[in-house]
Design an enzyme around this catalytic site. Structure first.
Site, PDB file in Angstrom:
ATOM      1  N   HIS A  32     -27.830  82.500  20.448  1.00 37.09           N
ATOM      2  CA  HIS A  32     -29.146  82.699  20.853  1.00 37.09           C
ATOM      3  C   HIS A  32     -29.734  82.864  22.283  1.00 37.09           C
ATOM      4  CE1 HIS A  32     -29.957  82.215  16.533  1.00 37.09           C
ATOM      5  NE2 HIS A  32     -29.736  80.684  16.761  1.00 37.09           N
TER       6      HIS A  32
HETATM    7  O1  YEM Z   1     -38.176  77.491  14.558  1.00 40.17           O
HETATM    8  C1  YEM Z   1     -38.136  77.307  15.958  1.00 40.17           C
HETATM    9  C2  YEM Z   1     -39.057  77.472  17.096  1.00 40.17           C
HETATM   10  C3  YEM Z   1     -39.698  76.206  17.477  1.00 40.17           C
HETATM   11  N1  YEM Z   1     -40.893  76.757  17.007  1.00 40.17           N
HETATM   12  C4  YEM Z   1     -42.085  76.846  17.939  1.00 40.17           C
HETATM   13  C5  YEM Z   1     -40.309  77.833  16.503  1.00 40.17           C
HETATM   14  N2  YEM Z   1     -36.708  76.826  16.408  1.00 40.17           N
HETATM   15  C6  YEM Z   1     -35.767  76.636  15.421  1.00 40.17           C
HETATM   16  C7  YEM Z   1     -34.322  76.888  16.468  1.00 40.17           C
HETATM   17  C8  YEM Z   1     -33.140  76.708  15.515  1.00 40.17           C
HETATM   18  C9  YEM Z   1     -31.939  77.094  16.304  1.00 40.17           C
HETATM   19  C10 YEM Z   1     -30.803  76.939  15.631  1.00 40.17           C
HETATM   20  C11 YEM Z   1     -35.656  74.980  15.185  1.00 40.17           C
HETATM   21  N3  YEM Z   1     -35.879  73.840  15.976  1.00 40.17           N
HETATM   22  N4  YEM Z   1     -35.273  74.772  13.748  1.00 40.17           N
HETATM   23  C12 YEM Z   1     -35.462  73.425  13.935  1.00 40.17           C
HETATM   24  C13 YEM Z   1     -35.812  72.920  15.182  1.00 40.17           C
HETATM   25  C14 YEM Z   1     -35.826  71.380  15.658  1.00 40.17           C
HETATM   26  C15 YEM Z   1     -36.061  71.330  16.717  1.00 40.17           C
HETATM   27  C16 YEM Z   1     -35.882  70.148  17.355  1.00 40.17           C
HETATM   28  C17 YEM Z   1     -36.259  69.572  18.742  1.00 40.17           C
HETATM   29  C18 YEM Z   1     -36.437  68.296  19.071  1.00 40.17           C
HETATM   30  C19 YEM Z   1     -35.708  70.411  14.796  1.00 40.17           C
HETATM   31  O2  YEM Z   1     -35.608  70.717  13.378  1.00 40.17           O
HETATM   32  C20 YEM Z   1     -35.695  69.555  12.491  1.00 40.17           C
HETATM   33  N5  YEM Z   1     -35.990  69.129  15.271  1.00 40.17           N
HETATM   34  C21 YEM Z   1     -35.963  68.865  16.651  1.00 40.17           C
HETATM   35  C22 YEM Z   1     -36.236  67.593  17.087  1.00 40.17           C
HETATM   36  C23 YEM Z   1     -36.295  67.356  18.416  1.00 40.17           C
HETATM   37 ZN    ZN Z   2     -27.617  78.739  13.576  1.00 38.06          ZN
END
Ligand code: YEM
Ligand code: ZN
Ligand code: CA
Length: 464
Positions: free
Chosen positions: A149
């Site tokens: 990414h």
């Molecule tokens: O969907 C998004 C972005 C963040 N939003 C504003 C749209 N990001 C994805 C990225 C995936 C890359 C493989 C995303 N982030 N999916 C899940 C997360 C995520 C980020 C965290 C960052 C700090 C997450 O999902 C459970 N938990 C997190 C916990 C701490």
């Molecule tokens: Zn992935």
């Protein structure tokens, strides 16, 4: 041209492919922060399993020279790389503007050792590519890579430095056509974007599409300019299983091999397409995932295999271990051997990652329709306009470069995990590649470089 992939229970390989495996034992010490789904520790877990299955006997293990700022700037902007090299959790308040500009924050936090982590990931893929270029191995593995990414001047989706783009740039020094295949559940947007306007790289991503990160990878996004038809996107719905994934993956890859005729392959093996992944929504078993690796391997092309996503650590390490076994021609399992992280694999201590009973939202009709569109587009790439159809020699020995002829120091192992690890990491004269004349990866001049110098035909990526 037919290249049937051998069935997974018979992977004996009459034409043995030499495997170079890149691992840096520092990698598991980096942490994105508590609660963050991305855990570099999974790479250490995979390595411990790999070693305890005895796979070290079938491959050469290297610790790559970490990628330098200069090397990263072959793709990323100087300003962005400079920021990554300076920012720390202690001084990040001074970089408030830059954090917004470079998308560093929740998904891509500033953590201790961030730049070193990026250097390890990038160095493994660059060095893997360099060894493939020089004909020193047939397959290079970097499970710390696959961070698809990352953009030219922006972090995204837990990725900061795009090791894959750096590896492909290295391969393009020798190879006229490189295919990039991405089986991560997410769209390989950073790699696609980097090569969207060139026919020297064909990118092909299978991914969940529709209300899902990063939101790109629509079926009809196929490249622009010279790159038209050289980007392939296969959008999928939730719950795809082994049988239906294979039914689209194999014909699409077969068609790319026949029409595009790549001379090198990069395979991103994101483990978030596995069943039960914390962020994923597919239903692949370990063997369904590994079938893709086996199929790509069966073409016998120089191949760089990298990791990627994967957020249920025990399943990622299981699968990458099984795939390492497959790549070296030794089927492993089904019993998990004792290893440093044995307790993660309870209660059954089996290697298999099983599918669940979730519904497959990809109907036969939907998959057939998408497949037809994709195959039709691939067939338009037959005569890649700016690429000569004559093959480039696998490698051209340097004239009078004694380091080229120096015997490889094979990392032969025995004893405990700690001994193996210390062997690889600390005893630099065993396997650090800088001692093999590859310290400066850019110093190697290739057949193509010489040709380009003569014709003034420089490659590849528009840096601006
Ligand atoms: O969907 C998004 C972005 C963040 N939003 C504003 C749209 N990001 C994805 C990225 C995936 C890359 C493989 C995303 N982030 N999916 C899940 C997360 C995520 C980020 C965290 C960052 C700090 C997450 O999902 C459970 N938990 C997190 C916990 C701490
Ligand atoms: Zn992935
Ligand atoms: Ca993908």
């Amino acid at each position: 041209m037919a290249y049937p992939a051998p069935p997974l229970d018979n992977i004996e390989n009459p034409r043995k492919q030499r495997v170079a495996y890149f691992y840096d034992s520092d990698v598991g010490n980096y942490a994105y922060g508590s609660g963050h789904p991305m855990k570099p520790h999974r790479i250490r877990m995979a390595h411990s399993l790999v070693m305890n299955y005895g796979l070290y006997k079938k491959m050469e293990i290297y610790r790559a020279k970490p990628a330098t700022k200069q090397e990263m700037c072959q793709f990323h902007t100087d300003e962005y790389v400079d920021f990554l090299s300076r920012v720390t959790p202690d001084n990040m308040d001074m970089f408030a503007k830059e954090q917004v500009k470079f998308n560093v924050g929740d998904d891509c936090p500033v953590f201790d050792g961030l730049f070193e982590f990026c250097s390890i990931s990038g160095g493994g893929s660059m060095e893997g590519a360099a060894r493939l270029n020089r004909g020193k191995c047939d397959i290079a593995i970097n499970w710390a890579g696959g961070l698809h990414h990352a953009k030219k001047s922006e972090a995204s989706g837990f990725c900061y430095v795009n090791d894959i783009v750096l590896g492909i740039i290295e391969l393009l020094r020798y190879h006229p056509r490189v295919v990039y295949i991405d089986i991560d559940v997410h769209h390989g947007d950073g790699v696609e974007e980097a090569f969207y306007t060139t026919d020297r790289v064909m990118t092909c991503s299978f991914h969940k599409y529709g209300e899902y990160f990063p939101g790109t990878g629509e079926l009809r996004d196929n490249g622009i300019g010279k790159g038209k038809n050289y980007a392939v996107n296969f959008p999928l719905r939730d719950g795809i299983d082994d049988v239906t994934y294979k039914s689209v993956f194999e014909p699409v890859i077969q068609a790319i091999m026949e029409w595009y005729r790549p001379t090198a392959v990069v395979l991103q093996c994101g483990g978030d397409s596995l069943s039960g992944d914390r962020l994923g929504c597919f239903n692949l078993s370990m063997k369904g995932h590994a079938n893709c690796v086996n199929f790509v391997k069966s073409f016998g092309l120089p191949t760089l295999v990298v990791g990627g996503g994967g957020y249920t650590m025990r399943n990622v390490s299981r699968t990458w271990t099984y795939e390492t076994g497959l790549l070296v021609g030794q089927l492993v399992g089904p019993e998990i051997p004792y290893n440093d992280y044995y307790e993660y694999y309870g209660p059954d201590y089996q290697l298999e990652v099983r599918p669940s009973n979730m519904q497959n939202a990809n109907s036969r009709e939907y998959l057939e329709r998408v497949k037809s569109y994709v195959l039709e587009n691939i067939s338009r790439t037959k005569f890649a306009p700016s690429v000569q159809m004559t093959d480039v020699p696998r490698d051209v020995p340097e004239e009078g470069n004694p380091e080229e002829d120096a015997e490889e120091t094979k990392d032969t192992r025995g004893g405990s995990q700690e001994a193996w690890d210390s062997h690889i990491q600390k005893d630099g004269d065993l396997s650090d590649s800088e001692d093999e004349g590859e310290g400066d990866r850019r110093n190697i001049r290739s057949y193509k470089d010489k040709e380009r110098a003569a014709t003034g035909d420089e490659m590849v990526i528009d840096k601006n």
